[in-house]
Design a protein around this motif. Structure first.
Motif, PDB file in Angstrom:
ATOM      1  N   TRP A  69       0.844  -1.190   0.000  1.00  0.00           N
ATOM      2  CA  TRP A  69       0.000   0.000   0.000  1.00  0.00           C
ATOM      3  C   TRP A  69       0.881   1.241   0.000  1.00  0.00           C
ATOM      4  CZ3 TRP A  69      -5.006  -0.284  -0.892  1.00  0.00           C
ATOM      5  CH2 TRP A  69      -5.722  -1.418  -0.509  1.00  0.00           C
ATOM      6  N   GLU A  70       1.958   1.191   0.781  1.00  0.00           N
ATOM      7  CA  GLU A  70       2.839   2.350   0.884  1.00  0.00           C
ATOM      8  C   GLU A  70       3.480   2.689  -0.459  1.00  0.00           C
ATOM      9  OE1 GLU A  70       6.569   4.092   3.480  1.00  0.00           O
ATOM     10  OE2 GLU A  70       5.939   2.016   3.803  1.00  0.00           O
ATOM     11  N   GLU A  71       3.992   1.679  -1.157  1.00  0.00           N
ATOM     12  CA  GLU A  71       4.616   1.937  -2.459  1.00  0.00           C
ATOM     13  C   GLU A  71       3.610   2.544  -3.439  1.00  0.00           C
ATOM     14  OE1 GLU A  71       6.969  -0.355  -6.075  1.00  0.00           O
ATOM     15  OE2 GLU A  71       5.989  -1.562  -4.526  1.00  0.00           O
ATOM     16  N   MET A  72       2.406   1.989  -3.460  1.00  0.00           N
ATOM     17  CA  MET A  72       1.376   2.500  -4.355  1.00  0.00           C
ATOM     18  C   MET A  72       1.022   3.951  -4.002  1.00  0.00           C
ATOM     19  SD  MET A  72      -2.535   1.206  -4.950  1.00  0.00           S
ATOM     20  CE  MET A  72      -2.996   1.744  -3.308  1.00  0.00           C
ATOM     21  N   SER A  73       0.858   4.216  -2.729  1.00  0.00           N
ATOM     22  CA  SER A  73       0.461   5.553  -2.294  1.00  0.00           C
ATOM     23  C   SER A  73       1.543   6.583  -2.558  1.00  0.00           C
ATOM     24  CB  SER A  73       0.131   5.541  -0.805  1.00  0.00           C
ATOM     25  OG  SER A  73      -0.941   4.671  -0.574  1.00  0.00           O
TER      26      SER A  73
ATOM     27  N   ALA B  38      -3.054  11.683   5.525  1.00  0.00           N
ATOM     28  CA  ALA B  38      -3.887  10.482   5.352  1.00  0.00           C
ATOM     29  C   ALA B  38      -3.002   9.258   5.146  1.00  0.00           C
ATOM     30  CB  ALA B  38      -4.850  10.662   4.185  1.00  0.00           C
ATOM     31  N   LEU B  39      -1.964   9.399   4.328  1.00  0.00           N
ATOM     32  CA  LEU B  39      -1.046   8.285   4.099  1.00  0.00           C
ATOM     33  C   LEU B  39      -0.366   7.884   5.406  1.00  0.00           C
ATOM     34  CD1 LEU B  39       0.613   6.300   2.429  1.00  0.00           C
ATOM     35  CD2 LEU B  39       2.125   8.193   1.815  1.00  0.00           C
TER      36      LEU B  39
ATOM     37  N   ASP C  22      -1.494   3.798  11.900  1.00  0.00           N
ATOM     38  CA  ASP C  22      -2.571   3.429  12.820  1.00  0.00           C
ATOM     39  C   ASP C  22      -2.766   1.909  12.794  1.00  0.00           C
ATOM     40  OD1 ASP C  22      -4.941   2.999  14.196  1.00  0.00           O
ATOM     41  OD2 ASP C  22      -5.975   4.704  13.258  1.00  0.00           O
ATOM     42  N   GLU C  23      -2.651   1.299  13.972  1.00  0.00           N
ATOM     43  CA  GLU C  23      -2.775  -0.161  14.037  1.00  0.00           C
ATOM     44  C   GLU C  23      -4.169  -0.651  13.666  1.00  0.00           C
ATOM     45  OE1 GLU C  23      -3.700  -0.912  18.750  1.00  0.00           O
ATOM     46  OE2 GLU C  23      -1.621  -0.568  18.144  1.00  0.00           O
ATOM     47  N   LYS C  24      -5.178   0.249  13.675  1.00  0.00           N
ATOM     48  CA  LYS C  24      -6.530  -0.123  13.285  1.00  0.00           C
ATOM     49  C   LYS C  24      -6.793   0.139  11.804  1.00  0.00           C
ATOM     50  CE  LYS C  24      -8.328   0.611  17.885  1.00  0.00           C
ATOM     51  NZ  LYS C  24      -9.164   1.431  18.743  1.00  0.00           N
ATOM     52  N   SER C  25      -5.796   0.622  11.104  1.00  0.00           N
ATOM     53  CA  SER C  25      -5.932   0.925   9.692  1.00  0.00           C
ATOM     54  C   SER C  25      -6.183  -0.354   8.892  1.00  0.00           C
ATOM     55  CB  SER C  25      -4.640   1.595   9.181  1.00  0.00           C
ATOM     56  OG  SER C  25      -4.596   1.578   7.778  1.00  0.00           O
ATOM     57  N   PRO C  26      -7.031  -0.294   7.884  1.00  0.00           N
ATOM     58  CA  PRO C  26      -7.226  -1.470   7.024  1.00  0.00           C
ATOM     59  C   PRO C  26      -5.931  -1.860   6.297  1.00  0.00           C
ATOM     60  CG  PRO C  26      -8.376   0.448   6.122  1.00  0.00           C
ATOM     61  CD  PRO C  26      -7.861   0.835   7.471  1.00  0.00           C
TER      62      PRO C  26
END
Length: 166
Positions: A124-128, A153-154, A160-164
């Protein structure tokens, strides 16, 4: 976009071509400019050629030239796939809400785009980060205006440990 035809054309363009071809070609071209060619091109930008009629459009184009020439943030290695496909997914969602596409077809197209993104990016990080770099390349003006919102937001999605995304 005012009707199903425009919607369909834009979705298809984002899937098949998008900004990625235009941006990558611009980077290759500018990267090879000799100083005289660069000076000439920058002069044309100031004159408003290429449909660059506003100060912000000229500023954005100058910024693209600078990013390409200096390979800022590794821009010449960005595929711009995230920029086009994430925008396409957003457009499909909006198109569904506007009644331009049926739900099943919307999901099919969204899943197709998601599969391409999954095959292209390892996280997700690379894409974002690719999306954010492409967004800055697209418009420094917009990035200056609200880029912090995207960066926050990124960070939240990554931290956030609750992040999807976790």
């Amino acid at each position: 976009i005012r009707d199903e035809t425009q919607f369909g054309e834009e979705v298809e363009w984002l899937f098949e071509e998008g900004h990625r071809q235009e941006f990558q070609e611009m980077i290759r071209r500018v990267e090879q400019f000799q100083e005289e060619e660069l000076t000439h091109y920058l002069g044309e930008i100031e004159e408003g050629k290429y449909g660059l009629n506003s100060d912000s459009a000229k500023s954005d184009e100058r910024h693209r030239v600078e990013m390409a020439r200096q390979n800022q943030n590794g821009i010449k290695y960005v595929s711009f796939m995230a920029w086009d496909y994430l925008r396409c997914i957003h457009l499909i969602r909006e198109g569904f809400l506007a009644g331009f596409i049926e739900e099943e077809e919307a999901w099919n197209r969204i899943f197709s785009a998601a599969q391409v993104l999954q095959s292209r990016y390892d996280s997700w990080e690379e894409m974002s980060r690719s999306f954010l770099m492409a967004r800055e390349f697209w418009s420094k003006t917009e990035t200056d205006r609200d880029g912090n919102v995207y960066r926050r937001a990124l960070a939240q999605l990554l931290d956030d440990e609750k992040s999807p995304w976790q």
